[in-house]
Design an enzyme around this catalytic site. Structure first.
Site, short mmCIF file in Angstrom:
data_model
loop_
_atom_site.label_atom_id
_atom_site.label_comp_id
_atom_site.label_asym_id
_atom_site.label_seq_id
_atom_site.Cartn_x
_atom_site.Cartn_y
_atom_site.Cartn_z
N LYS A 47 0.87 -1.18 0.00
CA LYS A 47 0.00 0.00 0.00
C LYS A 47 0.91 1.23 0.00
O LYS A 47 1.48 1.62 1.02
CB LYS A 47 -0.90 0.05 1.24
CG LYS A 47 -1.89 1.22 1.14
CD LYS A 47 -2.31 1.81 2.46
CE LYS A 47 -1.53 2.99 2.91
NZ LYS A 47 -1.57 4.21 2.08
N GLU B 88 10.50 1.95 9.94
CA GLU B 88 11.51 2.98 9.63
C GLU B 88 10.79 4.30 9.78
O GLU B 88 9.93 4.63 8.97
CB GLU B 88 12.04 2.74 8.20
CG GLU B 88 13.40 3.36 7.98
CD GLU B 88 13.29 4.78 7.50
OE1 GLU B 88 13.35 5.69 8.36
OE2 GLU B 88 13.11 4.98 6.29
N CYS C 75 13.86 11.46 6.06
CA CYS C 75 13.85 11.07 7.48
C CYS C 75 15.23 11.21 8.10
O CYS C 75 15.34 11.44 9.30
CB CYS C 75 13.32 9.65 7.63
SG CYS C 75 14.11 8.51 6.50
N GLU D 275 10.22 16.61 14.04
CA GLU D 275 10.63 16.44 12.65
C GLU D 275 9.85 17.46 11.82
O GLU D 275 8.62 17.42 11.77
CB GLU D 275 10.29 15.01 12.21
CG GLU D 275 10.83 14.67 10.86
CD GLU D 275 10.64 13.21 10.51
OE1 GLU D 275 9.52 12.68 10.69
OE2 GLU D 275 11.61 12.59 10.05
P1 NDP Z 1 2.23 8.98 7.57
O1 NDP Z 1 3.13 8.25 8.47
O2 NDP Z 1 0.83 9.20 8.02
O3 NDP Z 1 2.16 8.23 6.15
C1 NDP Z 1 3.02 7.21 5.72
C2 NDP Z 1 2.23 6.00 5.24
O4 NDP Z 1 1.55 5.41 6.34
C3 NDP Z 1 1.16 6.34 4.22
O5 NDP Z 1 1.06 5.29 3.26
C4 NDP Z 1 -0.07 6.42 5.10
O6 NDP Z 1 -1.26 6.33 4.41
C5 NDP Z 1 0.16 5.29 6.05
N1 NDP Z 1 -0.59 5.35 7.30
C6 NDP Z 1 -0.99 6.44 7.98
N2 NDP Z 1 -1.67 6.08 9.10
C7 NDP Z 1 -1.68 4.74 9.12
C8 NDP Z 1 -2.24 3.77 10.00
N3 NDP Z 1 -2.90 4.13 11.12
N4 NDP Z 1 -2.07 2.46 9.71
C9 NDP Z 1 -1.40 2.09 8.62
N5 NDP Z 1 -0.88 2.94 7.73
C10 NDP Z 1 -1.00 4.26 7.98
O7 NDP Z 1 2.92 10.34 7.17
P2 NDP Z 1 2.25 11.72 6.71
O8 NDP Z 1 2.15 11.71 5.24
O9 NDP Z 1 1.02 12.03 7.49
O10 NDP Z 1 3.41 12.74 7.18
C11 NDP Z 1 3.43 13.23 8.51
C12 NDP Z 1 4.82 13.36 9.05
O11 NDP Z 1 5.41 12.07 9.11
C13 NDP Z 1 5.77 14.16 8.17
O12 NDP Z 1 5.65 15.53 8.43
C14 NDP Z 1 7.09 13.60 8.59
O13 NDP Z 1 7.52 14.22 9.76
C15 NDP Z 1 6.80 12.14 8.91
N6 NDP Z 1 7.16 11.23 7.80
C16 NDP Z 1 8.28 10.50 7.94
C17 NDP Z 1 8.69 9.69 6.92
C18 NDP Z 1 9.94 8.88 7.03
O14 NDP Z 1 10.52 8.53 6.02
N7 NDP Z 1 10.37 8.54 8.20
C19 NDP Z 1 7.97 9.59 5.66
C20 NDP Z 1 6.76 10.38 5.62
C21 NDP Z 1 6.39 11.16 6.67
P3 NDP Z 1 -2.11 7.69 4.25
O15 NDP Z 1 -1.27 8.62 3.46
O16 NDP Z 1 -3.31 7.26 3.55
O17 NDP Z 1 -2.41 8.20 5.63
#
Ligand code: NDP
Length: 477
Positions: A171, A246, A280, A380
């Site tokens: 996903k 991660e 990240c 972050e």
């Molecule tokens: P999320 O962690 O919400 O999104 C990452 C993935 O997780 C997406 O595919 C998302 O789907 C999915 N997801 C979200 N909630 C759930 C859940 N409860 N169960 C399973 N899957 C889930 O990141 P955001 O896009 O909201 O970004 C928010 C913050 O997260 C950023 O500002 C940054 O700080 C951090 N981030 C860190 C990353 C990294 O590489 N470590 C990458 C991206 C974000 P959906 O988009 O549909 O919610």
């Protein structure tokens, strides 16, 4: 506008069980570029069933057969490389030069890292006590990926799953689903067996949670925010799945007075701004020894002012927009918090850069005199925002560096390599970069503390997707 409303399940492009459309937006223009479907728990059920059926035979393929499939995928990826780079530019807003040289490149680099590791792995070994240890594929893997380095995170999960003989359901983030669908086309063309790889689009709360909770999924591998990673862990707990995470970071970058200041401060600022700060492992807390603090601020200010924002379609070393309106709002709020908390604004600030009123652009921003208790030092930001903090001694630098809930990466800049290594051993982080050395394909990627669980890439990334079986056999005297 591209019509991308199908999912890839059991070797076929299929319609969602219940139609629900979502437009994918180009972050540079705010215009729709494609329409996808938002899946449901029923679509996940269908994909997991396909993966489970495929596992019965795919798990018994030989290493050589799987290496051949991965090498075929590599050739296809190379052929469609530019398409991948253009897709990432379109949906993420990464400037085309950066997409081509960095974002798309990881698809090849990680494949090479995993293929090398697979060629060296021992799937069967005999212990000195005579018992046999087998490494076996873990089963059906649920893979959830974010939008910031989209094909990087997909490659780091899909390749080790398929390489070890597991099957998977991916996903991707619905902000950047198109590169994932292109990757699915490549996997289909490489002739991986039906059901070994499946893709369902949708949101985290419904589709992500359905995957994490599913009783026929053996492992979840997730990259994204710490908030969502915790939710995945809780959802996976009832069925005792293995969970690899991660997550975020707030990586310290320690600059000692004996570093090559001009080169290392310039490199540090640019690395923080790379990918519009949406990495990240970005070095977002720049800790500078007080004896060279003023000089370092001068260099940082100059580099910050020279950093250009630009149209992602144009070649060059400028930075693009953030991925979404939501992300833009989050970054603006944290820039405001930096000002409210009393940090000194050196470059940039709130609002959009002049001439970039359309698109989710932000001003590259640098704060000086940051205190490690401020929000911009603890949270972050995920935008091109750098926090600079002074320190006096090596001990103090280590203390400030480790004073964070995160532990993904850390950076040390020093003319004395013995000191740099000594400090590296004291930092509570999964990866330490000395004097600008990059992360290399095949090396483990992952973090300590709230930055995650497990390691991705190469040999260590394969281990995460393997079960260990001990065979106790009668020993012949
Ligand atoms: P999320 O962690 O919400 O999104 C990452 C993935 O997780 C997406 O595919 C998302 O789907 C999915 N997801 C979200 N909630 C759930 C859940 N409860 N169960 C399973 N899957 C889930 O990141 P955001 O896009 O909201 O970004 C928010 C913050 O997260 C950023 O500002 C940054 O700080 C951090 N981030 C860190 C990353 C990294 O590489 N470590 C990458 C991206 C974000 P959906 O988009 O549909 O919610």
């Amino acid at each position: 506008m591209f019509d991308k409303r199908k999912f890839y399940i059991n070797g076929e492009w299929v319609d969602p069980i219940t139609p629900r459309d979502l437009q994918v937006i180009n972050p540079a223009t705010e215009q729709p570029i494609a329409v996808i479907s938002m899946g449901s728990a029923a679509d996940i059920d269908r994909a997991v069933s396909a993966a489970k059926r495929a596992f019965a035979s795919y798990s018994r393929t030989s290493l050589d057969e799987r290496i051949a499939l991965l090498e075929k995928l590599r050739a296809i990826y190379e052929r469609r490389y530019d398409e991948m780079a253009r897709t990432i530019t379109l949906e993420l807003g990464a400037p085309i030069t950066m997409s081509t040289e960095q974002q798309a490149h990881v698809g090849i680099g990680h494949l090479d890292g995993f293929i090398d590791a697979l060629k060296a792995i021992k799937m069967r070994e005999v212990l000195t006590n005579g018992d046999i240890v087998l490494r076996e594929p873990i089963g059906v893997c649920g893979l959830i990926t974010p939008w910031n380095w989209p094909i990087n995170q997909i490659a780091l999960k899909v390749i080790p799953a398929l390489a070890t003989g597991s099957t998977c359901v991916l996903k991707p983030s619905e902000f950047t689903p198109l590169n994932a669908m292109l990757y699915a086309e490549m996997i289909a063309e490489a002739d991986f067996p039906a059901g070994s790889f499946n893709l369902v689009n949708g949101d985290g709360l419904e589709v992500g949670a359905a995957l994490s909770k599913h009783c026929d999924v053996d492992m979840m591998s997730f990259t994204g925010s710490t908030r969502a990673g915790t939710a995945v862990s809780k959802d996976a707990a009832d069925t005792v799945k293995r969970v690899a995470l991660e997550l975020g970071g707030k990586s310290p970058n320690i600059v000692f007075e004996d570093a090559d200041l001009e080169e290392r401060i310039t490199g540090s600022v640019l690395e923080c701004f790379n990918n519009s700060g949406q990495s990240c492992d970005a070095p977002t807390r720049l800790l500078v020894q007080r004896t060279v603090y003023a000089q370092a601020l001068d260099i940082a200010e100059r580099v910050g002012r020279e950093a250009r924002v630009g149209n992602p379609e144009e070649a060059g070393d400028h930075i693009g927009p953030l991925v979404s309106d939501i992300q833009h709002g989050r970054v603006q709020a944290l820039i405001e918090a930096g000002i409210a908390d009393g940090a000194r604004l050196l470059v940039g600030g709130p609002g959009k850069p002049h001439g970039f009123e359309t698109g989710y652009f932000v001003k590259p921003t640098i704060f000086a005199d940051v205190d490690n208790t401020m929000r911009i030092a603890r949270e972050e930001v995920f935008g091109p925002v750098l926090a600079i903090l002074p320190f006096d001694t090596e001990e103090e630098a280590i203390e400030i560096a480790n004073d964070t809930n995160y532990g993904l990466a850390a950076y040390v800049q020093s003319g004395d390599l013995d000191r740099a290594e000594r400090v590296a051993t004291r930092l509570r982080a999964g990866m330490v970069h000395i004097n600008g050395a990059p992360h290399r394909y095949g090396s483990p990627f992952g973090g300590y503390k709230q930055s995650g669980i497990g390691r991705e890439g190469g040999k260590f990334g394969l281990d995460d997707f393997l079960e260990i079986k001990t065979i106790h056999r009668p020993l012949i005297a």
